[in-house]
Write an enzyme that holds these catalytic residues in place. Structure first.
Site, PDB file in Angstrom:
ATOM      1  N   PRO A   1       0.790  -1.203   0.119  1.00  0.00           N
ATOM      2  CG  PRO A   1      -0.726  -1.598   1.839  1.00  0.00           C
ATOM      3  CD  PRO A   1       0.571  -1.947   1.288  1.00  0.00           C
ATOM      4  CD  GLU A   2       4.444   3.036  -3.189  1.00  0.00           C
ATOM      5  OE1 GLU A   2       4.417   4.202  -3.832  1.00  0.00           O
ATOM      6  OE2 GLU A   2       5.209   1.881  -3.321  1.00  0.00           O
TER       7      GLU A   2
END
Length: 270
Positions: free
Chosen positions: A2-3
């Site tokens: 997750p960015e």
DNA sequence: AAATATACCTGACTGC
DNA sequence: TGCAGTCAGGTATATT
């Protein structure tokens, strides 16, 4: 992993199911995350109505009366909406049960994520000192240019620094630098103003595009509806070491910068 | 102040 | 088949 686009994708997916719902119960199967989940989370959240689901940097902010729940997905975390009766799997560490009969289920094999309450000291320390949101007007060419005048570190490390701009992780840093034609190891203060302008707009474009594609799924990430993200198909350099550059055919190389794999095209990036 | 190293954690993968 | 070793990576923390 997750960015910012993955967190934003998650936020958009879960918000309609959470807002205006009352939290009837919180089930913590494993409190051992980046920081242990406080036993008091129960009293802070139960019987509260969710007013808003927001995001700051890579943090999800679940706002209720009296404060907000702060969730970070770490490296391998995801959240999704499931029926509260659905049998939990191995790494389903927390459920936020709603009066709709659904729940927000948090999964995180590597447990680098966190669940904090806004009044906890750790939470406050995390949220202060964050740089501007990359998609806001606060992140612009002039700000960026002045901010990095004193930074001799490689430009890649600098754009991944939360105090400079939030939400740019390893994947999007590599892609933004490729699309801007900048070598990842170039000292930040030696990138020309013209190219800083280009990089600023590219970062915004790359992140926006990734959000519309539902994020990038490599191994773990799934959207809140359980589907993978589709931005992986648009990656130019990340994870492509040894393959041919999509623009010029030169072999993509991998460098280690600040203990991070950094793929780039030696011909396109100077 | 900035740069660098270390820690946290598990699953996937590699090599014997 | 299995076991040990390596890698991945967000980010806080300590150290230089």
């Amino acid at each position: 992993m997750p960015e910012l686009p993955e967190v934003e994708t998650s936020r958009r997916g879960i918000a309609p199911h959470l807002e205006n719902q009352t939290i009837t119960r919180i089930i913590v199967r494993n409190p051992k995350l980046r920081w242990p989940i406080s036993p008091r989370l129960k009293q802070w959240l139960e019987d509260k109505e969710i007013k808003h689901v927001g995001r700051r940097a890579k943090y999800l902010l679940i706002q209720v009366a009296g404060g907000e729940l702060i969730i970070h997905l770490g490296m391998s975390g995801s959240v999704r909406i499931v029926d509260a009766n659905q049998e939990p799997a191995k790494h389903d560490h927390v459920d936020l049960v709603l009066d709709s009969g659904q729940c927000l289920r948090f999964t995180d094999p590597r447990r680098f994520g966190c669940w904090l309450w806004s009044e906890q000291k750790t939470a406050q320390e995390l949220l202060q000192n964050l740089g501007p949101e990359p998609l806001s007007e606060d992140f612009n060419e002039d700000y960026f240019w002045h901010k990095i005048r004193t930074r001799k570190a490689p430009i890649k490390q600098v754009i991944m620094d939360n105090k400079v701009v939030v939400g740019v992780g390893n994947i999007y840093a590599a892609e933004s630098l490729f699309l801007s034609g900048i070598h990842p190891k170039r000292s930040a203060n030696k990138v020309s103003k013209e190219r800083i302008k280009k990089l600023t707009s590219t970062i915004k474009q790359v992140l926006s595009r990734a959000i519309t594609q539902g994020g990038t799924t490599l191994k773990d990430f799934i959207q809140s509806d359980g589907k993978p993200g589709y931005f992986k198909q648009e990656l130019h350099v990340y994870g492509r070491a040894g393959l041919a550059c999509l623009l010029c055919g030169t072999e993509i190389k991998n460098l280690v910068i600040g203990q991070r794999a950094s793929c780039y095209c030696p011909a396109c990036q100077k």
